[in-house]
Scaffold this active site. Structure first.
Site, PDB file in Angstrom:
ATOM      1  N   CYS A   1      -5.742  -8.778   4.369  1.00 56.16           N
ATOM      2  CA  CYS A   1      -6.060  -9.205   5.727  1.00 56.16           C
ATOM      3  C   CYS A   1      -6.408 -10.687   5.762  1.00 56.16           C
ATOM      4  CB  CYS A   1      -7.224  -8.373   6.282  1.00 56.16           C
ATOM      5  SG  CYS A   1      -7.747  -8.878   7.933  1.00 56.16           S
TER       6      CYS A   1
ATOM      7  N   GLU B   1      -2.235  -2.473   6.993  1.00 54.95           N
ATOM      8  CA  GLU B   1      -1.994  -3.613   7.883  1.00 54.95           C
ATOM      9  C   GLU B   1      -0.716  -3.393   8.692  1.00 54.95           C
ATOM     10  OE1 GLU B   1      -3.481  -6.193   8.902  1.00 54.95           O
ATOM     11  OE2 GLU B   1      -5.035  -6.740   7.460  1.00 54.95           O
TER      12      GLU B   1
END
Length: 222
Positions: free
Chosen positions: A137, A211
């Site tokens: 991230c 993600e």
């Protein structure tokens, strides 16, 4: 293989990293033609996501080996709370979504799955396990934003998502991403063993998949 632990993990998870950083949602940000419903859905969920990521970085302070590690985690925690979340609030306010509505929004399954996975890795493992789960991230958003600006179809003029792109491609966030890579490499030099690498690679790849699933969640709002 790239140098450093982060580079090794990214190489080992190349297909999952590519699916995350080259998602159709990302393409729409570059061109400015992502349906606003998709971005609105993403923004509200990402706000909730960042609340849990702030908790994960607070856990990283507790798990840190030394004061340098505590400072690194604390600086990222401050950036999340004071800067990145403020961007989300500003975007949503511009689209008529107030902070009370954002905070009252139910978490999507994808939000719950990703944030709880990261925190679980930190609770079950050590600071290296946690930082590996966080890395896709923190570093990925910088790499995505820089990649968007380098694309031949990147549109700056009139792009409603330009402030998002500029923040993650900017020097302030870039320094944060560089620090995350350096900290992961520093931890790897102390804590990495050949026996640990497969589990760390699995954690990194799983975070990349989560993600991509987060982008999917926004993409389906069209």
């Amino acid at each position: 293989m790239s140098a450093g632990l982060f580079g090794r993990l990214r190489d080992l998870a190349a297909a999952d990293w590519q699916a995350y950083t080259d998602h159709p949602f990302v393409h729409g940000l570059a061109r400015g033609d992502l349906p606003q419903a998709c971005f609105r859905r993403y923004l509200v969920q990402d706000y909730l996501f960042l609340i849990h990521f702030a908790r994960a970085y607070a856990l990283a302070v507790v798990k840190a080996d030394d004061l340098a590690g505590m400072r690194s985690a604390a600086s990222t925690l401050t950036a999340l709370i004071d800067h990145e979340m403020a961007l989300h609030v500003d975007f949503c306010r511009g689209w008529g979504i107030g902070l009370p509505e954002m905070e009252a929004a139910p978490e999507a399954p994808e939000t719950m799955a990703y944030t709880r996975y990261v925190i679980e890795r930190g609770l079950a493992g050590d600071v290296l396990d946690l930082k590996v789960a966080l890395a896709p991230c923190v570093v990925g958003y910088r790499d995505i934003a820089l990649g968007l600006k380098a694309r031949p179809d990147f549109m700056a003029a009139g792009n409603p998502y330009l402030p998002w792109i500029e923040m993650y491609a900017g020097p302030d966030y870039g320094s944060l991403a560089d620090e995350a890579v350096a900290e992961l490499d520093r931890l790897g030099a102390v804590r990495l063993t050949p026996a640990r690498l497969p589990l760390l690679a699995h954690t990194f790849a799983q975070a990349c998949r989560l993600e991509a699933a987060f982008w999917d969640m926004g993409w389906r709002a069209a």
